[in-house]
Design an enzyme around this catalytic site. Structure first.
Site, PDB file in Angstrom:
ATOM      1  N   ASN A  42      -7.761  -4.859  49.725  1.00  0.00           N
ATOM      2  CA  ASN A  42      -6.572  -5.517  49.209  1.00  0.00           C
ATOM      3  C   ASN A  42      -6.196  -4.834  47.893  1.00  0.00           C
ATOM      4  O   ASN A  42      -7.044  -4.633  47.027  1.00  0.00           O
ATOM      5  CB  ASN A  42      -6.823  -7.015  48.994  1.00  0.00           C
ATOM      6  CG  ASN A  42      -5.543  -7.760  48.709  1.00  0.00           C
ATOM      7  OD1 ASN A  42      -4.856  -7.487  47.732  1.00  0.00           O
ATOM      8  ND2 ASN A  42      -5.223  -8.709  49.565  1.00  0.00           N
ATOM      9  N   ALA A  43      -4.941  -4.483  47.742  1.00  0.00           N
ATOM     10  CA  ALA A  43      -4.488  -3.696  46.593  1.00  0.00           C
ATOM     11  C   ALA A  43      -4.106  -4.541  45.379  1.00  0.00           C
ATOM     12  O   ALA A  43      -3.676  -3.983  44.361  1.00  0.00           O
ATOM     13  CB  ALA A  43      -3.296  -2.830  47.002  1.00  0.00           C
TER      14      ALA A  43
END
Length: 165
Positions: A42-43
């Site tokens: 997840n960024a």
């Protein structure tokens, strides 16, 4: 796999919040870890690191949260609980909305509410449009399931910069 009722986290916010970032409902990796945006792909933390211009991704979780609060950024989700098989937003069934209106009324300095992804925007806008004077901002999801290049996501996430404390 059977759908089970997933319950989200409490908001991470204080009265000085100027920007509130709302996701949909934490995924399994986040729920298992007890942390927002815990999936390693997840960024979110990398995006916020770039937007804030401060290291976040390598910090321990509690220090990440403290860094957000120090910049007047809060976190929560638009869905308090829902049935879901797996982690995808498309699998959410029977969602129970988070009490976003009550939260926003406790935040006198709130200037903007950003929705992390389409599901958050759909649910959040339904609740908040007309109920707040804060700007409502739709962002591409930080989730690895949302297949866009990091740089493309970051170009949109930079819209948050004017609202930072």
């Amino acid at each position: 796999m059977t759908a089970i009722r997933r319950v989200g986290f409490a908001p991470v916010v204080d009265e000085g919040a100027r920007l509130l970032i709302l996701g949909s409902l934490p995924g399994d990796a986040s729920l298992d870890a007890g942390q927002y945006y815990a999936h390693p792909r997840n960024a979110f933390w990398r995006l916020m690191e770039a937007v804030l211009g401060a290291p976040l991704a390598a910090l321990p979780y509690e220090a990440r949260l403290a860094a957000l609060l120090a910049r007047h950024v809060g976190l929560w989700d638009v869905i308090a609980s829902a049935e879901r098989k797996g982690s995808l937003d498309a699998a959410i069934r029977t969602p129970e909305a988070a009490d976003l209106i009550a939260l926003t009324h406790r935040l006198p300095d709130l200037r903007a509410i950003a929705f992390n992804g389409g599901t958050a925007a759909r649910h959040g806008r339904r609740i908040l449009e007309g109920a707040t004077t804060a700007a409502l901002i739709d962002l591409p999801s930080s989730s690895p399931a949302h297949a866009r290049a990091f740089e493309e996501k970051l170009a949109h996430w930079r819209m948050l910069e004017p609202y930072l404390g």
